[in-house]
Scaffold this motif. Structure first.
Motif, mmCIF file in Angstrom:
data_model
loop_
_atom_site.group_PDB
_atom_site.id
_atom_site.type_symbol
_atom_site.label_atom_id
_atom_site.label_comp_id
_atom_site.label_asym_id
_atom_site.label_seq_id
_atom_site.Cartn_x
_atom_site.Cartn_y
_atom_site.Cartn_z
ATOM 1 N N ARG A 88 -1.657 -0.829 -12.159
ATOM 2 C CA ARG A 88 -1.571 0.248 -13.146
ATOM 3 C C ARG A 88 -0.858 -0.221 -14.414
ATOM 4 N NH1 ARG A 88 2.591 3.034 -14.220
ATOM 5 N NH2 ARG A 88 3.602 2.592 -12.212
ATOM 6 N N ASP A 143 2.662 2.867 -2.226
ATOM 7 C CA ASP A 143 2.468 3.775 -3.355
ATOM 8 C C ASP A 143 1.129 4.500 -3.241
ATOM 9 O OD1 ASP A 143 3.574 4.732 -5.878
ATOM 10 O OD2 ASP A 143 1.861 3.760 -6.803
ATOM 11 N N ASP A 144 0.103 3.784 -2.795
ATOM 12 C CA ASP A 144 -1.211 4.413 -2.603
ATOM 13 C C ASP A 144 -1.144 5.503 -1.552
ATOM 14 O OD1 ASP A 144 -2.719 3.097 -4.482
ATOM 15 O OD2 ASP A 144 -3.243 1.453 -3.144
ATOM 16 N N THR A 181 -0.685 -1.848 -6.163
ATOM 17 C CA THR A 181 -1.354 -0.864 -7.010
ATOM 18 C C THR A 181 -0.502 -0.475 -8.219
ATOM 19 O OG1 THR A 181 -2.489 1.270 -6.996
ATOM 20 C CG2 THR A 181 -0.500 1.114 -5.667
ATOM 21 N N GLY A 193 0.780 -1.222 0.000
ATOM 22 C CA GLY A 193 0.000 0.000 0.000
ATOM 23 C C GLY A 193 0.813 1.273 0.000
ATOM 24 N N GLU A 238 0.546 8.469 -2.917
ATOM 25 C CA GLU A 238 -0.338 9.103 -3.896
ATOM 26 C C GLU A 238 -1.436 9.921 -3.208
ATOM 27 O OE1 GLU A 238 -1.705 10.191 -7.517
ATOM 28 O OE2 GLU A 238 -0.099 8.716 -7.344
ATOM 29 N N LEU A 239 -2.005 9.349 -2.124
ATOM 30 C CA LEU A 239 -3.138 9.991 -1.468
ATOM 31 C C LEU A 239 -2.733 11.097 -0.513
ATOM 32 C CD1 LEU A 239 -5.212 6.769 -0.713
ATOM 33 C CD2 LEU A 239 -5.840 8.578 -2.320
ATOM 34 N N ASP A 296 -11.015 4.005 -9.336
ATOM 35 C CA ASP A 296 -9.950 3.273 -8.647
ATOM 36 C C ASP A 296 -9.293 4.142 -7.578
ATOM 37 O OD1 ASP A 296 -8.330 0.540 -9.411
ATOM 38 O OD2 ASP A 296 -7.051 2.009 -8.408
ATOM 39 N N SER A 297 -8.815 3.492 -6.508
ATOM 40 C CA SER A 297 -8.124 4.223 -5.443
ATOM 41 C C SER A 297 -6.817 4.833 -5.919
ATOM 42 C CB SER A 297 -7.850 3.293 -4.253
ATOM 43 O OG SER A 297 -7.008 2.222 -4.645
ATOM 44 N N ASN A 298 -6.244 4.277 -6.987
ATOM 45 C CA ASN A 298 -5.010 4.801 -7.571
ATOM 46 C C ASN A 298 -5.367 5.863 -8.617
ATOM 47 O OD1 ASN A 298 -2.681 5.246 -9.130
ATOM 48 N ND2 ASN A 298 -1.908 3.189 -8.731
#
Length: 316
Positions: free
Chosen positions: A281, A13-14, A277, A11, A17-18, A304-306
């Motif tokens: 992608r 990278d997520d 994730t 997680g 990103e977030l 998507d969450s990504n």
């Protein structure tokens, strides 16, 4: 190759990103807090990610401003240590092979501290091999072909990142060794070689072995039309998230190197069930490039969450 371990943060990278740099700091703190960290410093991959997204100067200022704990700052090892490591990536090793021979003869007598399923005594052989000159690797290869079984594992590990420069017939035999460690190390070395006998070995192992996720690496340079059936089977067998992650990375590299419309089922498996994730992608990118993305997945991926996946779909 050992692509995924129990210490892999799927997680991460997520979170970056977030939550931008705050997400990066959360990940770094978590890894630093583990009772037995996988490495003494943060993997440079995380630094590469945030530098690419936010810029090196912004990363430096954030770390200086937000981190007071000297231990955590040393673990992140930024910026000096990271820059030094990056500058060393393409330099020839200065450790003489005679010294490495001493490591090999002594490696089984060294104290061992288990880290997950990884033997911490072996990575230095892979690192040395990665940076060794071609002349040194030829000498190592000669010695490997004559080595006793006791010393095969460190010799094979030297070729984890480099192509074996001599006749590799012994490596083909070792890839089917009763010792899983030796077999996997031989597969790692053979993965750099494009040859019909390596392809034949891959097919034989994929049809007979339950350890298929490692064998897939042999197809990165040796994929042929029709192999997709065995790749699909290998992915379908994996219920363990780490093994599925490893198999997924190998599958992505296979289909990134070999364009084919027969990639769809494997890539959809990675998208639907893969824990990473970034891999999801890449799977979407490949499906889009081949015009194979189902409309149902395209509609779903818009949410998507990504966010990178969302952007890919919006451009579709």
């Amino acid at each position: 190759m050992r692509r995924a371990t129990s210490h892999c943060e799927f997680g991460a990278d997520d979170l970056i990103e977030l939550d931008s740099l705050a997400g990066f700091l959360f990940v770094a703190k978590h890894l630093y807090s583990l009772p037995d960290p996988f490495t003494p410093t943060l993997n440079g991959w995380y630094i590469d990610i945030v530098e690419e997204r936010f810029g090196a100067e912004a990363v430096r200022q954030y770390i200086e401003r937000e981190i007071d704990d000297p231990g955590l700052k040393a673990y992140i090892a930024y910026p000096r240590e990271h820059q030094l490591a990056r500058s060393r990536r393409h330099k020839v090793s200065t450790t003489p092979y005679d010294k490495v021979k001493q490591w090999i003869t002594q490696w089984q007598t060294e104290p061992i501290r288990e880290v997950g399923d990884v033997d911490p005594r072996l990575p230095r052989f892979a690192r040395w091999g990665r940076d060794a000159s071609e002349e040194m690797l030829v000498e190592v290869a000669h010695d490997l072909l004559l080595a006793e079984d006791t010393f095969l594992l460190p010799y094979l590990t030297i070729f984890r990142f480099r192509r074996f420069p001599l006749n590799f017939e012994r490596l083909l035999t070792l890839a089917e060794s009763a010792s899983s460690d030796i077999a996997l190390a031989a597969i790692d070395a053979l993965a750099h070689i494009e040859h019909p006998t390596v392809h034949a070995l891959a097919l034989r192992l994929l049809q007979s072995s339950t350890e298929n996720y490692e064998v897939l690496d042999l197809l990165i340079k040796n994929y042929q039309e029709g192999d997709h059936v065995l790749i699909e089977s290998a992915l379908a067998q994996e219920s363990d998230k780490d093994r599925l992650h490893s198999a997924g990375i190998s599958t992505l590299e296979i289909f990134e190197a070999h364009s084919t419309t027969f990639c769809a089922e494997s890539l959809l498996c990675i998208y639907e069930y893969g824990p990473c994730t970034s891999c999801r992608r890449r799977a979407i990118q490949l499906l889009l490039s081949q015009h194979l993305l189902p409309d149902s997945i395209a509609r779903e991926a818009r949410y998507d969450s990504n966010f990178a996946i969302r952007e890919l779909i919006l451009k579709y």
